[in-house]
Design a protein around this motif. Structure first.
Motif, short mmCIF file in Angstrom:
data_model
loop_
_atom_site.label_atom_id
_atom_site.label_comp_id
_atom_site.label_asym_id
_atom_site.label_seq_id
_atom_site.Cartn_x
_atom_site.Cartn_y
_atom_site.Cartn_z
N GLU A 149 59.16 30.58 -51.93
CA GLU A 149 58.47 30.29 -53.19
C GLU A 149 57.71 28.98 -53.11
O GLU A 149 56.55 28.89 -53.54
N GLU A 150 58.33 27.95 -52.51
CA GLU A 150 57.70 26.64 -52.43
C GLU A 150 56.46 26.66 -51.54
O GLU A 150 55.45 26.04 -51.85
N HIS A 151 56.53 27.41 -50.43
CA HIS A 151 55.43 27.41 -49.47
C HIS A 151 54.54 28.65 -49.59
O HIS A 151 53.67 28.87 -48.76
N LYS A 152 54.80 29.45 -50.64
CA LYS A 152 53.98 30.64 -50.90
C LYS A 152 53.91 31.56 -49.67
O LYS A 152 52.85 31.90 -49.17
N ARG A 153 55.10 31.94 -49.19
CA ARG A 153 55.23 32.82 -48.04
C ARG A 153 55.99 34.08 -48.47
O ARG A 153 56.76 34.07 -49.43
N SER A 154 55.76 35.16 -47.72
CA SER A 154 56.63 36.33 -47.90
C SER A 154 58.01 35.96 -47.37
O SER A 154 58.16 35.00 -46.59
N ILE A 155 59.03 36.71 -47.76
CA ILE A 155 60.39 36.43 -47.30
C ILE A 155 60.46 36.52 -45.77
O ILE A 155 61.07 35.67 -45.10
N GLN A 156 59.80 37.54 -45.21
CA GLN A 156 59.84 37.70 -43.75
C GLN A 156 59.16 36.53 -43.05
O GLN A 156 59.67 36.01 -42.05
N MET A 157 58.01 36.10 -43.57
CA MET A 157 57.31 34.98 -42.94
C MET A 157 58.09 33.68 -43.11
O MET A 157 58.16 32.86 -42.20
N ALA A 158 58.71 33.51 -44.27
CA ALA A 158 59.53 32.31 -44.51
C ALA A 158 60.69 32.26 -43.52
O ALA A 158 60.97 31.21 -42.92
N ALA A 159 61.37 33.39 -43.34
CA ALA A 159 62.50 33.45 -42.42
C ALA A 159 62.05 33.14 -40.99
O ALA A 159 62.72 32.44 -40.23
#
Length: 441
Positions: A89-99
């Protein structure tokens, strides 16, 4: 499979011997089998597990499983817990990309801090095929069709030649336990949709799909080597100049090509650009036009394209106050060395000027250009010239203008630093105190 794995390491990845290795382990079948294979091959391994906290108790159970496996094999283990949803949410990423970002950043940090030589991941041939298809469906260049690299900096994928079926058979024969990730069954993710819905049909059409795919990858990688060699040769021929601030490329070199857009892509793809039609249009655009990525700009300037980085980390000061004219001052384009001298020892040049100190009035500042700036270039006997006209006559590029600094007395330009002094401040017979200013870069 153990013998094939050992043969593969001997022939392709022998550098892993006697190195400190970190295995990225999720608890799933692929990374667990990789751990057992490396353990049996007597490699110096430790385990690293990411708890992304996305599946409640299942995530914690995965962590417990990895801890138990490390204990059973007497291996060192590192665990990191992430707030993946918060990061996304903070970095405006999808969950997969964040992981992905979280785990690779952590693996890199861990390897640097604890002196691991390489990080091993459990990507295999089926993963490679999925990545190929994802890139293919989204649109990509040749590099997107050459597969997951076996070695990429500190990251090594020893299982790339092996299929999911081989890994599953090895786990079954050797009675290896692992954890199933229920999210792998959901087809809401593109990778899973390809894995469950598309690839089985392709394998039905061609039972030797994976072998055919490996052959295709080999051919594409060979072609990629030829392209890379040609592009590197072209790059050297088309570079006009290289400085700390920018790289200039000859526009005419691109115009002469049958496929200039393809060459533009290959030359500039590593700088984050995506607007390739706009970049192609730069070849015929007016000077000053540019295309920007998050990190770089490509600027048209007469007969060259100028590549320059965008510095988002350091804020450039609007002005610097000169408090002491008997010292050295650091400025964005180098150092200014001030000293009072008895006589003018040589003619003015771009990097050294002599001025009448008595004509200076506070405040003394170092600043960049602003609207309406004008000065009297040395030798023009007091005639005013707009700074914008001076830039044009001197054929300054946009980058040159942005990196030009002015030494000012009460907002009057004394010196376009590194370029031209102002005639109004020159040394005359009436001068009592001579100030020498030298630019050191």
């Amino acid at each position: 499979m153990l013998k094939e794995f050992q043969d593969h390491l001997e022939s392709r990845l022998s550098f892993l011997k006697n190195r400190r290795l970190l295995i990225a382990i999720s608890g799933g079948i692929d990374s667990v089998v990789l751990t057992h294979l490396c353990y049996k091959y007597d490699l110096n391994i430790a385990l690293a597990h990411c708890n992304f906290n996305l599946r409640g108790k299942d995530s914690d159970a995965d962590e417990d499983f990895v801890l138990q496996l490390a204990e059973d094999l007497d291996l060192e283990v590192f665990i990191e817990s992430f707030d993946t949803e918060g990061y996304a949410e903070e970095h405006k990423r999808s969950i997969q990309m964040a992981a992905r970002e979280l785990r690779y950043n952590w693996f890199t940090e861990l390897s640097e801090q604890l002196k691991f030589d390489y990080v091993l991941t459990a990507h295999h041939t089926d993963d490679n095929l999925e990545t190929f298809l994802i890139n293919f469906t989204r649109g990509t260049g040749l590099e997107g069709l050459t597969g997951i690299p076996e070695v990429n900096d500190i990251f090594v994928r020893p299982l790339l030649p092996f299929s999911n079926e081989q890994i599953a058979d090895y786990a079954k024969v050797n009675q290896i336990r692992w954890r199933d990730d229920s999210s792998n069954k959901s087809t809401k993710y593109l990778r899973n949709k390809l894995r469950h819905d598309v690839i089985p049909i392709l394998k039905e059409i061609n039972p030797s799909l994976l072998q055919s795919f490996q052959n295709t990858l080999s051919n594409l990688n060979d072609t990629s080597c030829i392209v890379d060699g040609a592009i590197e040769s072209f790059r050297k021929e088309t570079i006009d100049s290289v400085t700390n601030q920018d790289i200039k490329y000859k526009v005419e070199a691109f115009k002469k090509l049958k496929a200039p857009k393809a060459y533009l892509y290959e030359v500039f793809k590593e700088y984050g650009f995506t607007q390739w039609d706009d970049i192609l249009n730069l070849l015929t655009a007016q000077p000053g036009k540019y295309v920007a990525s998050l990190t770089h700009r490509l600027i048209k300037d007469r007969d060259v394209l100028i590549l320059t980085s965008i510095n988002n980390d350091e804020a450039v000061e609007e002005s610097i106050t000169v408090l002491d004219t008997n010292s050295t001052l650091k400025i964005p384009c180098g150092f200014l060395e001030f000293s009072e001298v008895d006589m003018v020892s040589h003619e003015h040049d771009e990097h050294c000027i002599y001025i009448d100190k008595g004509l200076l009035h506070s405040p003394l500042t170092i600043r960049q250009k602003k609207q309406g700036d004008a000065f009297s270039p040395l030798g023009m006997k007091g005639k005013k010239k707009k700074l914008s006209k001076f830039f044009k006559d001197e054929k300054f590029s946009l980058v040159d203008k942005e990196n030009t600094w002015l030494f000012c007395s009460d907002d009057n330009i004394v010196w376009v630093i590194g370029k031209r002094a102002d005639d109004r401040f020159k040394v005359t017979d009436k001068t009592k105190h001579i100030l020498k200013i030298e630019l050191i870069q």
